[in-house]
Design a protein around this motif. Structure first.
Motif, mmCIF file in Angstrom:
data_model
loop_
_atom_site.group_PDB
_atom_site.id
_atom_site.type_symbol
_atom_site.label_atom_id
_atom_site.label_comp_id
_atom_site.label_asym_id
_atom_site.label_seq_id
_atom_site.Cartn_x
_atom_site.Cartn_y
_atom_site.Cartn_z
ATOM 1 N N CYS A 87 0.803 -1.218 0.000
ATOM 2 C CA CYS A 87 0.000 0.000 0.000
ATOM 3 C C CYS A 87 0.836 1.268 0.000
ATOM 4 C CB CYS A 87 -0.932 -0.004 1.215
ATOM 5 S SG CYS A 87 -1.983 -1.475 1.326
ATOM 6 N N ASP A 88 2.134 1.131 -0.111
ATOM 7 C CA ASP A 88 3.029 2.279 -0.109
ATOM 8 C C ASP A 88 2.650 3.245 -1.233
ATOM 9 O OD1 ASP A 88 5.107 3.944 0.501
ATOM 10 O OD2 ASP A 88 6.640 2.722 -0.466
ATOM 11 N N VAL A 89 2.842 4.534 -0.978
ATOM 12 C CA VAL A 89 2.549 5.545 -1.991
ATOM 13 C C VAL A 89 3.358 5.240 -3.252
ATOM 14 C CG1 VAL A 89 2.705 7.982 -2.585
ATOM 15 C CG2 VAL A 89 2.019 7.300 -0.275
ATOM 16 N N GLY A 90 2.675 5.210 -4.376
ATOM 17 C CA GLY A 90 3.346 4.924 -5.633
ATOM 18 C C GLY A 90 3.403 3.453 -5.970
ATOM 19 N N ALA A 91 2.835 2.592 -5.105
ATOM 20 C CA ALA A 91 2.885 1.155 -5.382
ATOM 21 C C ALA A 91 2.085 0.797 -6.623
ATOM 22 C CB ALA A 91 2.382 0.369 -4.185
ATOM 23 N N ASP A 92 1.001 1.518 -6.888
ATOM 24 C CA ASP A 92 0.264 1.372 -8.150
ATOM 25 C C ASP A 92 -0.247 -0.048 -8.351
ATOM 26 O OD1 ASP A 92 -0.778 2.300 -10.582
ATOM 27 O OD2 ASP A 92 0.993 1.690 -11.693
ATOM 28 N N ASN A 93 -0.799 -0.655 -7.312
ATOM 29 C CA ASN A 93 -1.275 -2.031 -7.411
ATOM 30 C C ASN A 93 -2.771 -2.082 -7.705
ATOM 31 O OD1 ASN A 93 1.140 -3.544 -6.813
ATOM 32 N ND2 ASN A 93 0.980 -2.775 -4.722
ATOM 33 N N GLY A 94 -3.152 -2.917 -8.658
ATOM 34 C CA GLY A 94 -4.535 -3.247 -8.914
ATOM 35 C C GLY A 94 -4.825 -4.617 -8.313
ATOM 36 N N PHE A 95 -5.022 -5.630 -9.171
ATOM 37 C CA PHE A 95 -5.165 -6.990 -8.665
ATOM 38 C C PHE A 95 -3.785 -7.534 -8.289
ATOM 39 C CE2 PHE A 95 -9.277 -7.050 -10.948
ATOM 40 C CZ PHE A 95 -10.073 -7.589 -9.942
ATOM 41 N N VAL A 96 -3.677 -8.059 -7.092
ATOM 42 C CA VAL A 96 -2.467 -8.734 -6.642
ATOM 43 C C VAL A 96 -2.848 -10.141 -6.191
ATOM 44 C CG1 VAL A 96 -1.405 -6.553 -5.904
ATOM 45 C CG2 VAL A 96 -2.638 -7.958 -4.237
ATOM 46 N N VAL A 97 -1.884 -11.035 -6.181
ATOM 47 C CA VAL A 97 -2.155 -12.391 -5.739
ATOM 48 C C VAL A 97 -2.269 -12.410 -4.222
ATOM 49 C CG1 VAL A 97 -1.286 -14.756 -5.611
ATOM 50 C CG2 VAL A 97 -1.018 -13.437 -7.729
ATOM 51 N N HIS A 98 -3.456 -12.725 -3.725
ATOM 52 C CA HIS A 98 -3.623 -12.941 -2.290
ATOM 53 C C HIS A 98 -3.017 -14.285 -1.919
ATOM 54 C CE1 HIS A 98 -6.625 -13.204 1.349
ATOM 55 N NE2 HIS A 98 -5.373 -13.409 1.707
ATOM 56 N N GLY A 99 -3.310 -15.294 -2.745
ATOM 57 C CA GLY A 99 -2.724 -16.598 -2.469
ATOM 58 C C GLY A 99 -3.156 -17.628 -3.493
ATOM 59 N N LEU A 100 -2.498 -18.780 -3.456
ATOM 60 C CA LEU A 100 -2.894 -19.962 -4.207
ATOM 61 C C LEU A 100 -3.217 -21.009 -3.157
ATOM 62 C CD1 LEU A 100 -3.166 -21.241 -7.064
ATOM 63 C CD2 LEU A 100 -0.854 -22.147 -6.726
ATOM 64 N N TRP A 101 -4.516 -21.305 -2.998
ATOM 65 C CA TRP A 101 -4.993 -22.043 -1.838
ATOM 66 C C TRP A 101 -5.338 -23.482 -2.185
ATOM 67 C CZ3 TRP A 101 -9.188 -17.821 -0.688
ATOM 68 C CH2 TRP A 101 -8.545 -16.628 -0.310
ATOM 69 N N PRO A 102 -4.689 -24.472 -1.586
ATOM 70 C CA PRO A 102 -5.175 -25.847 -1.692
ATOM 71 C C PRO A 102 -6.600 -25.930 -1.132
ATOM 72 C CG PRO A 102 -2.929 -25.814 -0.853
ATOM 73 C CD PRO A 102 -3.420 -24.397 -0.836
ATOM 74 N N GLN A 103 -7.484 -26.536 -1.891
ATOM 75 C CA GLN A 103 -8.903 -26.539 -1.535
ATOM 76 C C GLN A 103 -9.481 -27.940 -1.722
ATOM 77 O OE1 GLN A 103 -10.378 -23.456 -0.827
ATOM 78 N NE2 GLN A 103 -12.503 -24.096 -0.571
ATOM 79 N N ASN A 104 -10.405 -28.300 -0.880
ATOM 80 C CA ASN A 104 -11.167 -29.528 -1.055
ATOM 81 C C ASN A 104 -12.560 -29.198 -1.565
ATOM 82 O OD1 ASN A 104 -9.112 -31.327 -0.096
ATOM 83 N ND2 ASN A 104 -9.607 -30.708 1.999
ATOM 84 N N GLU A 105 -13.275 -30.211 -2.035
ATOM 85 C CA GLU A 105 -14.638 -29.969 -2.503
ATOM 86 C C GLU A 105 -15.469 -29.340 -1.397
ATOM 87 O OE1 GLU A 105 -15.308 -30.112 -5.511
ATOM 88 O OE2 GLU A 105 -13.790 -31.455 -6.334
ATOM 89 N N ARG A 106 -15.166 -29.707 -0.159
ATOM 90 C CA ARG A 106 -15.779 -29.057 0.992
ATOM 91 C C ARG A 106 -14.679 -28.683 1.976
ATOM 92 N NH1 ARG A 106 -21.368 -32.350 2.543
ATOM 93 N NH2 ARG A 106 -22.404 -32.027 0.510
ATOM 94 N N GLY A 107 -14.561 -27.402 2.216
ATOM 95 C CA GLY A 107 -13.542 -26.933 3.150
ATOM 96 C C GLY A 107 -12.150 -26.939 2.551
ATOM 97 N N TYR A 108 -11.181 -26.651 3.412
ATOM 98 C CA TYR A 108 -9.796 -26.567 2.947
ATOM 99 C C TYR A 108 -8.856 -26.806 4.124
ATOM 100 C CZ TYR A 108 -10.419 -21.850 4.866
ATOM 101 O OH TYR A 108 -10.714 -20.774 5.685
ATOM 102 N N PRO A 109 -7.664 -27.341 3.822
ATOM 103 C CA PRO A 109 -6.663 -27.512 4.877
ATOM 104 C C PRO A 109 -5.958 -26.190 5.148
ATOM 105 C CG PRO A 109 -5.777 -28.254 2.798
ATOM 106 C CD PRO A 109 -7.201 -27.856 2.523
ATOM 107 N N GLU A 110 -5.397 -26.046 6.328
ATOM 108 C CA GLU A 110 -4.629 -24.844 6.637
ATOM 109 C C GLU A 110 -3.611 -25.139 7.734
ATOM 110 O OE1 GLU A 110 -8.073 -22.934 9.579
ATOM 111 O OE2 GLU A 110 -7.198 -21.712 8.006
ATOM 112 N N PHE A 111 -2.516 -24.369 7.714
ATOM 113 C CA PHE A 111 -1.451 -24.466 8.716
ATOM 114 C C PHE A 111 -1.025 -25.927 8.919
ATOM 115 C CE2 PHE A 111 -3.702 -20.509 9.972
ATOM 116 C CZ PHE A 111 -2.637 -19.621 9.796
ATOM 117 N N CYS A 112 -0.571 -26.545 7.844
ATOM 118 C CA CYS A 112 -0.207 -27.964 7.876
ATOM 119 C C CYS A 112 1.229 -28.161 8.348
ATOM 120 C CB CYS A 112 -0.376 -28.585 6.488
ATOM 121 S SG CYS A 112 -2.091 -28.528 5.891
ATOM 122 N N GLN A 113 1.502 -29.333 8.883
ATOM 123 C CA GLN A 113 2.860 -29.710 9.255
ATOM 124 C C GLN A 113 3.685 -29.964 7.995
ATOM 125 O OE1 GLN A 113 4.276 -29.944 12.354
ATOM 126 N NE2 GLN A 113 2.385 -29.117 13.229
#
Length: 248
Positions: A87-113
């Protein structure tokens, strides 16, 4: 960042001997030259994805969600004083990658070992800093989501870059200089028109406090082709219209 500099950075990022390097080369003759050269079509169409053997293969989940955050909305709500790189002044960002998330058909894993370190080194982080413009964001996404991919940090972030390369941002949504108002379905339709093979059932445009928040696109874990994802699709914004704040 201009289209030319995005393409140059992507080439530099993907060239030095990663397992995912052949991703772009495997897209067919001339594919690398087309990557982001035209913002009206993706570098890799859903029918011509890279060979699955050339992509780092994750495990333990069903598919990926590529989350593209509308940076002006995020910054207005989370960092209005521009203290972060994103968000720095002059960063000039539109769409940025928030993430690439492993997903299941229902729910998703997170903070895995994982045997990988929690911290993402500057050397790896700087390979994707042009599309994920904050080392804090990069580190958090690795710990919460990347750790569940079954991949090394290097392979995971190479895959993040390949997924972003696949998506063409609609021209009108690249860097608007004034606030736009659009129906959420119109935002989805703009992405569909710019990315052959993408359908509404494969994505969601989300909103928060009346503003566009993210566009989430579902991708196969084997070849990054577009795929249906009913649970993600149900998270689409239901507002009649939403604001798309301008890029500063």
């Amino acid at each position: 960042m201009t289209t030319a500099s995005f393409r140059a950075n992507a080439r530099r990022r993907l060239l030095p001997g990663l397992a995912a390097l052949a991703i772009l080369a495997g897209c067919g003759d001339g594919a690398e030259g087309e990557t982001q050269a035209s913002t009206t079509k993706p570098a890799v169409s859903t029918g011509q994805t890279a060979s699955a053997t050339r992509l780092p293969q994750g495990s333990g989940f069903d598919f990926y969600v590529l989350s593209l955050s509308w940076s002006p909305s995020w910054c207005a709500g989370n960092d209005p004083n521009g203290r972060t790189e994103q968000c720095d002044v002059g960063a000039d960002n539109g769409f940025v990658v928030h993430g690439l998330w492993p997903q299941n058909e229902r729910g998703y894993p997170e903070f895995c070992q994982t045997d990988e370190p929690d911290r993402v080194s500057n050397a790896i982080g700087r390979e994707v800093i042009d599309i994920m413009p904050s080392m804090g964001l990069i580190g958090h996404q690795w710990r919460k989501h990347g750790s569940c991919s079954g991949l090394s940090q290097r392979d995971y972030f190479a895959l993040v870059a390949a997924a972003r390369e696949k998506i063409a941002i609609p021209v009108e949504l690249q860097r608007p200089t004034r606030e736009l108002r659009r129906a959420p379905l119109a935002v989805e339709d703009a992405f569909i028109a710019s990315n052959p093979g993408l359908e509404r059932r494969m994505m969601a445009a989300t909103c928060r406090s009346g503003d566009l928040q993210e566009v989430r696109i579902c991708l196969s874990k084997t070849d990054l082709s577009f795929r249906a994802c009913p649970e993600v699709d149900r998270d689409s914004c239901r507002a009649r219209d939403i604001a798309i704040p301008p890029v500063p």
